[in-house]
Design a protein around this motif. Structure first.
Motif, PDB file in Angstrom:
ATOM      1  N   ASN A 158      56.432 -30.774 -24.802  1.00  0.00           N
ATOM      2  CA  ASN A 158      57.827 -30.556 -25.186  1.00  0.00           C
ATOM      3  C   ASN A 158      58.520 -31.901 -25.435  1.00  0.00           C
ATOM      4  OD1 ASN A 158      60.260 -29.242 -25.615  1.00  0.00           O
ATOM      5  ND2 ASN A 158      60.445 -28.407 -23.556  1.00  0.00           N
ATOM      6  N   TRP A 159      59.673 -31.860 -26.065  1.00  0.00           N
ATOM      7  CA  TRP A 159      60.506 -33.051 -26.231  1.00  0.00           C
ATOM      8  C   TRP A 159      60.933 -33.563 -24.849  1.00  0.00           C
ATOM      9  CZ3 TRP A 159      62.127 -34.829 -31.159  1.00  0.00           C
ATOM     10  CH2 TRP A 159      61.859 -33.991 -32.227  1.00  0.00           C
ATOM     11  N   GLY A 160      61.255 -34.874 -24.766  1.00  0.00           N
ATOM     12  CA  GLY A 160      61.769 -35.428 -23.513  1.00  0.00           C
ATOM     13  C   GLY A 160      63.111 -34.804 -23.156  1.00  0.00           C
ATOM     14  N   ASP A 161      63.396 -34.692 -21.858  1.00  0.00           N
ATOM     15  CA  ASP A 161      64.693 -34.167 -21.373  1.00  0.00           C
ATOM     16  C   ASP A 161      65.001 -32.791 -21.950  1.00  0.00           C
ATOM     17  OD1 ASP A 161      65.161 -36.501 -20.069  1.00  0.00           O
ATOM     18  OD2 ASP A 161      66.685 -37.270 -21.460  1.00  0.00           O
ATOM     19  N   TYR A 162      64.008 -31.936 -22.052  1.00  0.00           N
ATOM     20  CA  TYR A 162      64.236 -30.694 -22.805  1.00  0.00           C
ATOM     21  C   TYR A 162      63.903 -29.452 -21.995  1.00  0.00           C
ATOM     22  CZ  TYR A 162      65.325 -29.204 -27.652  1.00  0.00           C
ATOM     23  OH  TYR A 162      65.928 -28.731 -28.808  1.00  0.00           O
ATOM     24  N   ILE A 163      63.834 -29.595 -20.657  1.00  0.00           N
ATOM     25  CA  ILE A 163      63.712 -28.403 -19.806  1.00  0.00           C
ATOM     26  C   ILE A 163      64.236 -28.775 -18.419  1.00  0.00           C
ATOM     27  CG2 ILE A 163      61.397 -28.847 -18.834  1.00  0.00           C
ATOM     28  CD1 ILE A 163      60.842 -25.812 -19.357  1.00  0.00           C
ATOM     29  N   PRO A 173      57.845 -27.596 -31.608  1.00  0.00           N
ATOM     30  CA  PRO A 173      58.200 -28.350 -32.814  1.00  0.00           C
ATOM     31  C   PRO A 173      59.488 -27.840 -33.457  1.00  0.00           C
ATOM     32  CG  PRO A 173      56.155 -27.083 -33.100  1.00  0.00           C
ATOM     33  CD  PRO A 173      56.796 -26.608 -31.846  1.00  0.00           C
ATOM     34  N   SER A 174      60.007 -28.631 -34.383  1.00  0.00           N
ATOM     35  CA  SER A 174      61.136 -28.174 -35.211  1.00  0.00           C
ATOM     36  C   SER A 174      60.593 -27.448 -36.434  1.00  0.00           C
ATOM     37  CB  SER A 174      61.980 -29.359 -35.674  1.00  0.00           C
ATOM     38  OG  SER A 174      62.305 -30.173 -34.578  1.00  0.00           O
ATOM     39  N   GLU A 175      61.530 -26.735 -37.087  1.00  0.00           N
ATOM     40  CA  GLU A 175      61.165 -25.830 -38.184  1.00  0.00           C
ATOM     41  C   GLU A 175      60.210 -26.378 -39.224  1.00  0.00           C
ATOM     42  OE1 GLU A 175      64.563 -27.212 -37.820  1.00  0.00           O
ATOM     43  OE2 GLU A 175      63.445 -28.609 -39.089  1.00  0.00           O
ATOM     44  N   GLY A 191      65.200 -44.062 -28.385  1.00  0.00           N
ATOM     45  CA  GLY A 191      64.787 -42.687 -28.077  1.00  0.00           C
ATOM     46  C   GLY A 191      65.805 -41.999 -27.185  1.00  0.00           C
ATOM     47  N   ASP A 192      65.312 -41.259 -26.184  1.00  0.00           N
ATOM     48  CA  ASP A 192      66.212 -40.480 -25.326  1.00  0.00           C
ATOM     49  C   ASP A 192      67.236 -41.333 -24.575  1.00  0.00           C
ATOM     50  OD1 ASP A 192      65.430 -37.872 -25.884  1.00  0.00           O
ATOM     51  OD2 ASP A 192      63.710 -37.995 -24.532  1.00  0.00           O
ATOM     52  N   GLU A 193      66.964 -42.639 -24.439  1.00  0.00           N
ATOM     53  CA  GLU A 193      67.900 -43.509 -23.717  1.00  0.00           C
ATOM     54  C   GLU A 193      69.225 -43.664 -24.479  1.00  0.00           C
ATOM     55  OE1 GLU A 193      65.006 -44.293 -25.003  1.00  0.00           O
ATOM     56  OE2 GLU A 193      64.868 -46.381 -25.642  1.00  0.00           O
ATOM     57  N   VAL A 239      73.129 -38.918 -33.539  1.00  0.00           N
ATOM     58  CA  VAL A 239      72.439 -38.150 -32.492  1.00  0.00           C
ATOM     59  C   VAL A 239      72.235 -36.687 -32.882  1.00  0.00           C
ATOM     60  CG1 VAL A 239      73.337 -39.539 -30.555  1.00  0.00           C
ATOM     61  CG2 VAL A 239      74.656 -37.583 -31.388  1.00  0.00           C
ATOM     62  N   TRP A 240      71.360 -36.026 -32.122  1.00  0.00           N
ATOM     63  CA  TRP A 240      71.272 -34.569 -32.183  1.00  0.00           C
ATOM     64  C   TRP A 240      72.430 -34.018 -31.346  1.00  0.00           C
ATOM     65  CZ3 TRP A 240      66.069 -36.677 -30.980  1.00  0.00           C
ATOM     66  CH2 TRP A 240      65.230 -36.672 -32.096  1.00  0.00           C
ATOM     67  N   SER A 241      72.998 -32.928 -31.805  1.00  0.00           N
ATOM     68  CA  SER A 241      74.208 -32.374 -31.189  1.00  0.00           C
ATOM     69  C   SER A 241      74.116 -32.221 -29.669  1.00  0.00           C
ATOM     70  CB  SER A 241      74.527 -31.019 -31.821  1.00  0.00           C
ATOM     71  OG  SER A 241      73.369 -30.202 -31.859  1.00  0.00           O
ATOM     72  N   GLY A 242      72.982 -31.752 -29.179  1.00  0.00           N
ATOM     73  CA  GLY A 242      72.858 -31.500 -27.740  1.00  0.00           C
ATOM     74  C   GLY A 242      72.969 -32.762 -26.910  1.00  0.00           C
ATOM     75  N   ASP A 243      72.508 -33.864 -27.478  1.00  0.00           N
ATOM     76  CA  ASP A 243      72.636 -35.134 -26.754  1.00  0.00           C
ATOM     77  C   ASP A 243      74.105 -35.520 -26.670  1.00  0.00           C
ATOM     78  OD1 ASP A 243      69.960 -35.211 -26.358  1.00  0.00           O
ATOM     79  OD2 ASP A 243      69.537 -36.888 -27.694  1.00  0.00           O
ATOM     80  N   ALA A 244      74.850 -35.235 -27.744  1.00  0.00           N
ATOM     81  CA  ALA A 244      76.296 -35.501 -27.724  1.00  0.00           C
ATOM     82  C   ALA A 244      76.962 -34.627 -26.665  1.00  0.00           C
ATOM     83  CB  ALA A 244      76.898 -35.231 -29.096  1.00  0.00           C
ATOM     84  N   LEU A 261      70.840 -28.935 -40.075  1.00  0.00           N
ATOM     85  CA  LEU A 261      70.855 -27.847 -39.094  1.00  0.00           C
ATOM     86  C   LEU A 261      69.391 -27.660 -38.707  1.00  0.00           C
ATOM     87  CD1 LEU A 261      72.225 -25.295 -37.788  1.00  0.00           C
ATOM     88  CD2 LEU A 261      71.616 -24.085 -39.895  1.00  0.00           C
ATOM     89  N   TRP A 262      69.075 -27.712 -37.404  1.00  0.00           N
ATOM     90  CA  TRP A 262      67.671 -27.660 -37.004  1.00  0.00           C
ATOM     91  C   TRP A 262      67.425 -26.572 -35.968  1.00  0.00           C
ATOM     92  CZ3 TRP A 262      67.346 -28.290 -31.868  1.00  0.00           C
ATOM     93  CH2 TRP A 262      68.343 -29.054 -31.244  1.00  0.00           C
ATOM     94  N   PHE A 263      66.175 -26.186 -35.895  1.00  0.00           N
ATOM     95  CA  PHE A 263      65.746 -25.163 -34.937  1.00  0.00           C
ATOM     96  C   PHE A 263      64.453 -25.635 -34.286  1.00  0.00           C
ATOM     97  CE2 PHE A 263      67.765 -23.265 -38.649  1.00  0.00           C
ATOM     98  CZ  PHE A 263      68.807 -22.558 -38.067  1.00  0.00           C
ATOM     99  N   ASP A 264      64.433 -25.690 -32.964  1.00  0.00           N
ATOM    100  CA  ASP A 264      63.193 -26.012 -32.243  1.00  0.00           C
ATOM    101  C   ASP A 264      62.665 -24.705 -31.645  1.00  0.00           C
ATOM    102  OD1 ASP A 264      63.491 -28.693 -32.790  1.00  0.00           O
ATOM    103  OD2 ASP A 264      64.346 -29.198 -30.843  1.00  0.00           O
ATOM    104  N   ASN A 265      61.454 -24.362 -31.990  1.00  0.00           N
ATOM    105  CA  ASN A 265      60.863 -23.100 -31.510  1.00  0.00           C
ATOM    106  C   ASN A 265      59.597 -23.354 -30.708  1.00  0.00           C
ATOM    107  OD1 ASN A 265      62.854 -21.915 -33.075  1.00  0.00           O
ATOM    108  ND2 ASN A 265      61.467 -20.549 -34.168  1.00  0.00           N
ATOM    109  N   SER A 285      71.823 -28.937 -22.016  1.00  0.00           N
ATOM    110  CA  SER A 285      73.075 -29.083 -22.790  1.00  0.00           C
ATOM    111  C   SER A 285      72.957 -28.763 -24.276  1.00  0.00           C
ATOM    112  CB  SER A 285      73.699 -30.480 -22.680  1.00  0.00           C
ATOM    113  OG  SER A 285      74.035 -30.765 -21.372  1.00  0.00           O
ATOM    114  N   TYR A 286      71.773 -28.464 -24.762  1.00  0.00           N
ATOM    115  CA  TYR A 286      71.640 -28.070 -26.178  1.00  0.00           C
ATOM    116  C   TYR A 286      72.121 -26.629 -26.357  1.00  0.00           C
ATOM    117  CZ  TYR A 286      69.373 -32.233 -28.009  1.00  0.00           C
ATOM    118  OH  TYR A 286      69.133 -33.504 -28.468  1.00  0.00           O
ATOM    119  N   SER A 287      72.230 -26.189 -27.603  1.00  0.00           N
ATOM    120  CA  SER A 287      72.754 -24.846 -27.887  1.00  0.00           C
ATOM    121  C   SER A 287      71.629 -23.821 -27.796  1.00  0.00           C
ATOM    122  CB  SER A 287      73.365 -24.821 -29.284  1.00  0.00           C
ATOM    123  OG  SER A 287      74.182 -25.964 -29.459  1.00  0.00           O
TER     124      SER A 287
END
Ligand code: N2P
Length: 357
Positions: A41-46, A89-91, A218-220, A235-240, A261-265, A299-301
């Motif tokens: 998974n992406w960093g900081d993503y669960i 991954p993203s779309e 990166g995530d920092e 940034v990606w919205s969720g990081d904001a 506009l992105w989607f991670d599935n 914090s992401y949508s």
């Protein structure tokens, strides 16, 4: 001679026992077998607590690895050295992985919680019928900025970033499509443009932003912006959203020219050894309360409609992070542009990074 034979038997026996012990160890460490699940998974993503909850509930032990770009993830999955059971991954990368036959079809009959996902995030063009992927988080790309450090300055356009007064003020997320996309959008081109001249023009436009760029990270990027080490970030919205809870001087805008506009599935790569466990994990994440807990942490949508009622109202009604469909319509979703074009994006991004040094 007898002694030699006995020694030989003893050594063989010890080797066999050792091999058995090593293989047992590997099993319990989670590198194979039914009782482990390897997640990429992406960093900081669960929320890390959720991994523990899942392990407790199912008796499956999780091996968890992270990546920081779709391209890095794809390289490792394609190479096949690790038996990933789940990846996120993203779309455009989902489309590419499927085109390269790297994914296992998802059995939706094993996902009773799939009904919790908002229809808006199902059946999107990159994976019709959600045959290979299940929504995890979604969002946009934009500018986060600190109005207190910038004396009240507002941002509406990508071109605002080229203001000579913003010397050394900008942090960029280390993403080829995001940064190249900023260059393309600032020139009025599409995020999926494959015209080589336009792409080169975008890269050259980015070169002229160099004096204003403090770093590409990166995530920092979140910590740096929250701690006011720089006043502006791509940034990606969720990081904001995440850092805006910590620092109220920050705001987030999706520039008027347009953006991504992105989607991670979640997907099950062909490397999977525990396909059953992968379905259990996806269904676990789709649970309304689990998804809400994950969303609070990340914090992401969330695309999980049923989770919304467990989340703070001010969070899910904030249109900066939960833009309604009429606002997202003018945004562009990345497409799989094919190996050659994607490589060209990556090469130009690398050239741009080198140019800075
Ligand atoms: C989480 C990164 C989210 C990636 N750290 C957006 N696709």
């Amino acid at each position: 001679m007898k002694q030699l034979v006995r020694a030989f038997i003893a050594i063989s026996l010890v080797s066999v026992l050792l091999l058995a012990a090593i293989s047992k160890l590997n099993d319990t460490q989670g590198y194979s077998g039914d009782n482990t699940l390897t997640i990429y998974n992406w960093g900081d993503y669960i929320d890390p607590d959720l991994i523990k909850t899942f392990e407790k509930e199912t008796g499956i032990s999780v091996v968890y690895e992270t990546f920081d770009s779709n391209e890095a993830m794809m390289t490792k999955v394609r190479q096949g050295g690790t038996s990933y059971d789940i990846a996120v991954p993203s779309e455009y990368m989902i489309e590419k992985m499927q085109a390269e036959d790297l994914l296992i079809a998802i059995d939706q009959s094993k996902l009773p919680n799939l009904k919790n996902i908002d229809e808006r995030f199902m059946n999107l063009p990159f994976d019709p019928g959600n045959e290979y992927s299940i929504p995890y988080f979604w969002g946009t790309v934009g500018i986060v900025y600190n109005h207190s450090l910038l004396g009240g300055k507002e941002f509406t356009s990508w071109n605002d970033l080229w203001d000579p007064e913003l010397k050394n003020d900008i942090l960029l997320v280390d993403g080829a499509r995001e940064v190249m996309g900023m260059g393309l959008n600032s020139l009025g081109y599409s995020l999926n443009d494959t015209n080589k001249e336009h792409l080169r023009e975008a890269k050259e436009k980015l070169d002229t932003l160099t004096p204003n760029i403090k770093a590409i990270v990166g995530d920092e990027i979140k910590i740096l912006l929250a701690n006011e080490e720089a006043p502006i970030g791509l940034v990606w919205s969720g990081d904001a959203a995440d850092i805006m809870y910590e620092n109220e001087n920050l705001d987030y805008v999706v520039p008027e020219e347009g953006s991504n506009l992105w989607f991670d599935n979640m997907v099950i790569p062909k490397t999977a050894k525990n396909v059953e466990g992968a379905h259990r994990f996806i269904n676990f994440i789709l649970d309304a309360e689990i998804a809400a807990q994950n969303t609070e942490w990340v914090s992401y949508s969330t695309p999980n409609k049923a989770a919304l009622e467990y989340l703070p109202e001010e969070m899910v009604t904030d249109e900066r992070f939960y833009p309604p469909a009429e606002l997202t319509e003018k945004l562009e979703v990345y497409e799989n542009l094919g190996q050659e074009n994607l490589a060209y994006y990556n090469d130009l991004f690398l050239e741009f990074k080198m140019h800075r040094k």
